[in-house]
Design an enzyme around this catalytic site. Structure first.
Site, PDB file in Angstrom:
ATOM      1  N   ARG A 178     -53.711  62.500  -7.606  1.00  0.00           N
ATOM      2  CA  ARG A 178     -53.180  63.463  -6.531  1.00  0.00           C
ATOM      3  C   ARG A 178     -53.733  63.153  -5.150  1.00  0.00           C
ATOM      4  O   ARG A 178     -53.135  63.319  -4.225  1.00  0.00           O
ATOM      5  CB  ARG A 178     -53.243  64.688  -7.174  1.00  0.00           C
ATOM      6  CG  ARG A 178     -52.120  65.001  -8.187  1.00  0.00           C
ATOM      7  CD  ARG A 178     -52.110  66.411  -8.591  1.00  0.00           C
ATOM      8  NE  ARG A 178     -51.312  66.557  -9.732  1.00  0.00           N
ATOM      9  CZ  ARG A 178     -50.054  67.066  -9.467  1.00  0.00           C
ATOM     10  NH1 ARG A 178     -49.499  67.236  -8.130  1.00  0.00           N
ATOM     11  NH2 ARG A 178     -49.342  67.382 -10.542  1.00  0.00           N
ATOM     12  N   LYS A 215     -39.205  72.198 -23.805  1.00  0.00           N
ATOM     13  CA  LYS A 215     -38.850  73.327 -22.863  1.00  0.00           C
ATOM     14  C   LYS A 215     -37.276  73.059 -22.133  1.00  0.00           C
ATOM     15  O   LYS A 215     -37.127  72.734 -20.943  1.00  0.00           O
ATOM     16  CB  LYS A 215     -39.396  73.625 -21.906  1.00  0.00           C
ATOM     17  CG  LYS A 215     -40.622  74.701 -22.289  1.00  0.00           C
ATOM     18  CD  LYS A 215     -40.936  75.402 -21.081  1.00  0.00           C
ATOM     19  CE  LYS A 215     -42.304  76.137 -21.385  1.00  0.00           C
ATOM     20  NZ  LYS A 215     -43.245  75.985 -20.193  1.00  0.00           N
ATOM     21  N   GLY A 246     -45.667  65.252 -15.559  1.00  0.00           N
ATOM     22  CA  GLY A 246     -46.873  64.845 -16.066  1.00  0.00           C
ATOM     23  C   GLY A 246     -47.130  64.186 -17.032  1.00  0.00           C
ATOM     24  O   GLY A 246     -47.743  62.960 -16.953  1.00  0.00           O
ATOM     25  N   GLY A 299     -42.293  69.914 -12.188  1.00  0.00           N
ATOM     26  CA  GLY A 299     -41.241  71.181 -12.169  1.00  0.00           C
ATOM     27  C   GLY A 299     -40.610  71.062 -10.605  1.00  0.00           C
ATOM     28  O   GLY A 299     -39.332  71.381 -10.800  1.00  0.00           O
TER      29      GLY A 299
HETATM   30  P1  ADP Z   1     -43.164  66.096 -18.453  1.00  0.00           P
HETATM   31  O1  ADP Z   1     -44.604  66.959 -18.443  1.00  0.00           O
HETATM   32  O2  ADP Z   1     -43.357  64.533 -18.168  1.00  0.00           O
HETATM   33  O3  ADP Z   1     -42.228  67.013 -17.653  1.00  0.00           O
HETATM   34  P2  ADP Z   1     -42.623  67.718 -20.743  1.00  0.00           P
HETATM   35  O4  ADP Z   1     -43.731  68.827 -20.367  1.00  0.00           O
HETATM   36  O5  ADP Z   1     -41.273  68.210 -20.844  1.00  0.00           O
HETATM   37  O6  ADP Z   1     -42.908  66.451 -19.857  1.00  0.00           O
HETATM   38  O7  ADP Z   1     -43.080  67.302 -22.210  1.00  0.00           O
HETATM   39  C1  ADP Z   1     -43.912  66.658 -22.635  1.00  0.00           C
HETATM   40  C2  ADP Z   1     -44.448  67.168 -23.924  1.00  0.00           C
HETATM   41  O8  ADP Z   1     -43.530  67.252 -25.016  1.00  0.00           O
HETATM   42  C3  ADP Z   1     -45.304  66.060 -24.584  1.00  0.00           C
HETATM   43  O9  ADP Z   1     -46.773  66.342 -24.505  1.00  0.00           O
HETATM   44  C4  ADP Z   1     -44.927  65.430 -25.802  1.00  0.00           C
HETATM   45  O10 ADP Z   1     -45.747  65.465 -26.706  1.00  0.00           O
HETATM   46  C5  ADP Z   1     -43.839  66.580 -26.061  1.00  0.00           C
HETATM   47  N1  ADP Z   1     -42.872  66.158 -27.160  1.00  0.00           N
HETATM   48  C6  ADP Z   1     -41.954  65.319 -26.789  1.00  0.00           C
HETATM   49  N2  ADP Z   1     -41.024  65.165 -27.810  1.00  0.00           N
HETATM   50  C7  ADP Z   1     -41.596  65.778 -28.979  1.00  0.00           C
HETATM   51  C8  ADP Z   1     -41.146  66.014 -30.140  1.00  0.00           C
HETATM   52  N3  ADP Z   1     -40.227  65.558 -30.746  1.00  0.00           N
HETATM   53  N4  ADP Z   1     -42.188  67.001 -30.719  1.00  0.00           N
HETATM   54  C9  ADP Z   1     -43.096  67.600 -30.395  1.00  0.00           C
HETATM   55  N5  ADP Z   1     -43.395  67.152 -29.255  1.00  0.00           N
HETATM   56  C10 ADP Z   1     -42.656  66.502 -28.328  1.00  0.00           C
HETATM   57 MG    MG Z   2     -45.436  68.790 -18.926  1.00  0.00          MG
END
Ligand code: ADP
Ligand code: MG
Length: 392
Positions: A37, A197, A349, A372
């Site tokens: 960052r 989420k 992230g 976000g």
């Molecule tokens: P980002 O930070 O890239 O936007 P998110 O915060 O939405 O992504 O989600 C990331 C997390 O979701 C990861 O840490 C991953 O372990 C978890 N995840 C993804 N698929 C599953 C699943 N099927 N079961 C449990 N955790 C999951």
């Molecule tokens: Mg995340």
């Protein structure tokens, strides 16, 4: 769209510039774990210094509760910035007040002063007008380079703009340009969404629905769709309140033809073993933790047709070695197609952490520093941090 870009600023000699960055790095016992960052913010800082600015740099770090907390001090960030810039960076353990005024008065053209964590003052999160006014009271110009907090209505990205002429930094400008390529895509547009989420991801799926050719789903996100179809999902992660989001994509029992769900998944069984199953065959003690090989092959087919690609959200719990293949395969497929055959944007992230594991991030056209904020912008949500500096 019009951006008030700092590129218009030719001479800033002796001008005091207040630069809001997002240097919210991950710390481990005061040590910076990853400085990407800070590295991403250097271009704007150098641009302003080369033009002779007297530069105030401010960021938030972590989530202190509106008062100073040693663990969230920006001091290690200031030290790293100094190293990366190869220039002195003065650090002052204050956000506003007499000591800041004195330090700014002593700041010469081409010098940098870094303030303490903006969130040490409760006025930051509450978008307090008095705090915002005082924050920029010493400055001639305000520059926002903190795209990743632009979805927040917080003083240093929102209220400050009432009091000072405001510009977009170079990183923010690139982030907006990249997102706009997805909003006005060269088709076919293939959207890949995973992670967790659904409430944070559904607006984007809805917004891009009409322009997307396919929306490929994975991760815990897909579990919500299985649940809606009344499949057993066992102990898998899902959102209890996902129904309202998911049902929009169904006509009766039939899912929209653009929404593509996994053909197979990798589950962790009661015995802790990784097994590939069809979605209809998930057992009640299983946890769905990845997409399966048939799904990877299907998604590869779609990704290879795309002219525009956007990916957010891992396809599974990639942090566990047995369940990382789906996510890493998608990362490699996106990286192979992007940077030439298609325009590719990746953000989030955990998503970027997974992409970095493949060492192929440089092949992606734009790797966003935001999670976000990117989801909000692409989903058509409010971006208080962009008001006045990015006009549609
Ligand atoms: P980002 O930070 O890239 O936007 P998110 O915060 O939405 O992504 O989600 C990331 C997390 O979701 C990861 O840490 C991953 O372990 C978890 N995840 C993804 N698929 C599953 C699943 N099927 N079961 C449990 N955790 C999951
Ligand atoms: Mg995340």
């Amino acid at each position: 769209m019009k951006i008030s870009s700092i590129k218009k600023l030719k001479n800033l000699k002796n001008k005091v510039v207040f630069l809001r960055v997002d240097f919210n790095v991950a710390l481990d016992k005061g040590k910076i774990k990853d400085d990407y960052r800070i590295v991403a913010g250097l271009e704007t800082i150098n641009f302003l210094l080369e033009r002779g600015a007297r530069l105030i740099v401010a960021t938030h770090l972590g989530e202190p509760k509106g008062k100073p907390e040693v663990a969230y001090s920006v001091k290690p960030v200031a030290l790293r910035l100094k190293k990366l810039l190869s220039k002195p960076v003065k650090f002052i353990p204050e956000v506003i007040g007499q000591k800041v005024v004195k330090a700014v008065n002593e700041l010469a053209s081409g010098e940098v002063l870094m303030l303490e964590n903006l969130r040490f003052n409760s006025g930051e999160l509450s978008n307090d007008l008095k705090f915002a006014k005082e924050l920029v009271s010493m400055a001639d110009i305000y520059v926002n380079d903190a795209y990743s907090v632009c979805h927040r209505n917080q003083a240093s990205v929102s209220a400050v703009k009432k009091y000072i002429v405001s510009y977009a930094g170079l990183l923010l400008e690139k982030e907006v340009a990249a997102a706009n390529k997805i909003l006005k895509p060269k088709k076919p547009l293939v959207v890949i969404m995973g992670g967790a989420k659904i409430s944070t991801k559904a607006p984007l799926i809805s917004k891009l629905y009409s322009s997307a050719n396919q929306i490929l789903l994975g991760g815990a996100l897909a579990n919500n769709f299985f649940k809606y179809q009344k499949f057993e999902i066992g102990k898998s992660l899902f959102d209890a309140d996902s129904l309202i989001y998911v049902k929009k994509f169904f006509k009766g029992k039939k899912i929209s033809s653009k929404i593509i769900l996994p053909l197979d998944v990798v589950v962790k069984t009661k015995a802790g073993v990784a097994l590939v199953r069809k979605p209809k065959e998930i057992k009640k003690d299983d946890s769905v933790l990845d997409i399966g090989p048939d799904t990877i092959a299907l998604y590869a087919k779609y990704i290879k047709t795309a002219q525009t690609l956007v990916w957010n959200g891992p396809m599974g719990k990639f942090e566990e070695a047995s369940y990382k293949q789906g996510t890493l395969s998608i990362a490699r497929l996106v990286a192979s197609r992007a940077g030439g055959k298609a325009y590719g944007l990746v953000g989030g992230g955990e998503t970027v952490a997974a992409l970095n594991q493949t060492k192929m991030a440089e092949h992606v056209d734009w790797v966003s520093t935001a999670g976000g904020a990117m989801l909000t912008y692409l989903g058509g949500g409010k971006m208080p941090g962009l008001n006045k500096i990015v006009v549609k």
